[in-house]
Design a protein around this motif. Structure first.
Motif, short mmCIF file in Angstrom:
data_model
loop_
_atom_site.label_atom_id
_atom_site.label_comp_id
_atom_site.label_asym_id
_atom_site.label_seq_id
_atom_site.Cartn_x
_atom_site.Cartn_y
_atom_site.Cartn_z
N LYS A 59 0.85 -1.19 0.00
CA LYS A 59 0.00 0.00 0.00
C LYS A 59 0.88 1.24 0.00
CE LYS A 59 -3.74 2.26 2.58
NZ LYS A 59 -4.64 2.16 3.76
N GLU A 61 0.57 5.62 -0.16
CA GLU A 61 -0.33 6.76 -0.03
C GLU A 61 0.48 8.05 -0.13
OE1 GLU A 61 -1.90 5.73 3.84
OE2 GLU A 61 -3.84 5.22 2.93
N GLU A 68 -3.90 13.72 -4.33
CA GLU A 68 -4.04 12.64 -3.35
C GLU A 68 -3.98 11.34 -4.13
OE1 GLU A 68 -6.92 10.89 0.20
OE2 GLU A 68 -7.59 12.58 -1.02
N ALA A 70 -3.48 6.96 -3.78
CA ALA A 70 -3.38 5.74 -2.98
C ALA A 70 -3.55 4.55 -3.92
CB ALA A 70 -4.43 5.71 -1.88
N LEU A 122 -7.54 7.01 -6.24
CA LEU A 122 -7.54 6.08 -5.11
C LEU A 122 -7.96 4.71 -5.61
CD1 LEU A 122 -9.46 8.43 -2.62
CD2 LEU A 122 -7.00 8.34 -3.04
#
Length: 277
Positions: A59, A61, A68, A70, A122
């Motif tokens: 993961k 981020e 943003e 992720a 995301l």
């Protein structure tokens, strides 16, 4: 490209895959467990579970005034080096594209004298099923590019352990047309039921872009298993705007793994499917 130090890799997030039901193999020795853990892409069950347990999920981020971002995938995928490498490459590609678009739009906003809204991507991959031959993954993707609202999309992939190859679910069928013909009635009926469940009962006028049931092959298909051995579940994920206005949101339509659908499977994969009738 140097990655920001706020990225976090290898965060364990999922429990280890369960042993296949009904397995009668004897308990492996410690030496056999160690050997299995060193085999890339080893199938689930028995000693190979150790390879999955030892593989951390991935993961990353990042959140700044510009973007943003992720992107994550489960430990079952991380245990297969070739698949993990593909996912890492996809992650880098998605991030680079996000940064480039955000920088372009920010410059345009500054030039035009209007506020810039941070862009986002995301994406989370999750295990659908993990059989002895296939690892099936699904992804839900939320994006925002500065407009009135964001968008939701979906992803899908299958890793074939026998061929050590990345596939799309439709690659397992004779053709997209054969898949559509076998699934059409149950798929279209499923859409009507899903719309009714949302309180949407009005018929679309004939000239509406949403009047017709779309081909299932043009959507995102997820293949699953109820017993960890055979592929016997099908879900079709439909993004906003595909069958209705944005306000309706997305849909996930479950359809039966019928005998007709299994007959549309390529011969080399037929033994991996289990029809409901």
């Amino acid at each position: 490209m140097t990655r920001p130090n706020i990225w976090r890799n290898a965060i364990p997030t999922l429990a280890a895959a369960a042993l296949l039901a009904g397995c009668s193999d004897p308990e492996p020795t410690p030496a056999e467990k160690a050997a299995a853990a060193s085999v890339p892409g080893a199938p689930p069950g028995g000693a190979a579970d150790l390879a999955v347990k030892n593989a951390p999920a991935s993961k990353v981020e990042e959140k700044t005034g510009l973007v943003e971002f992720a992107y994550s995938y489960p430990r079952e995928a991380a245990a297969i080096p070739e698949l993990a490498a593909w996912l890492d490459g996809d992650r880098a590609t998605k991030r680079d594209a996000l940064i480039a678009a955000a920088q372009r739009d920010k410059a345009a906003a500054e030039k035009g004298g209007f506020p810039y809204r941070a862009h986002s991507h995301l994406q989370k991959w999750q295990r659908v099923t993990d059989t002895r031959r296939f690892l099936s993954l699904s992804a839900e993707i939320d994006t925002y590019a500065g407009g009135a609202h964001g968008m939701q999309g979906f992803g899908t992939l299958i890793w074939d352990r026998n061929r050590r190859k990345l596939l799309q679910p439709l690659d397992l069928f004779a053709s997209g047309e054969a898949f559509d013909a076998a699934i059409r009635d149950s798929f279209c009926a499923g859409i009507k039921r899903a719309k009714t469940a949302k309180g949407i009962v009005a018929d679309e006028p004939p000239d509406s872009p949403f009047a017709q049931c779309p081909p299932a092959s043009a959507q995102t298909v997820w293949l699953g298993s109820s017993d960890g051995r055979y592929l016997d579940r099908v879900t079709v994920a439909i993004a906003p705007y595909e069958i209705g206005p944005y306000a309706e949101g997305s849909y996930k339509i479950n359809v039966p793994m019928s005998g007709e659908l299994v007959r549309a499977v390529k011969d080399e994969y037929a033994r991996d499917f289990l029809p409901l009738n």
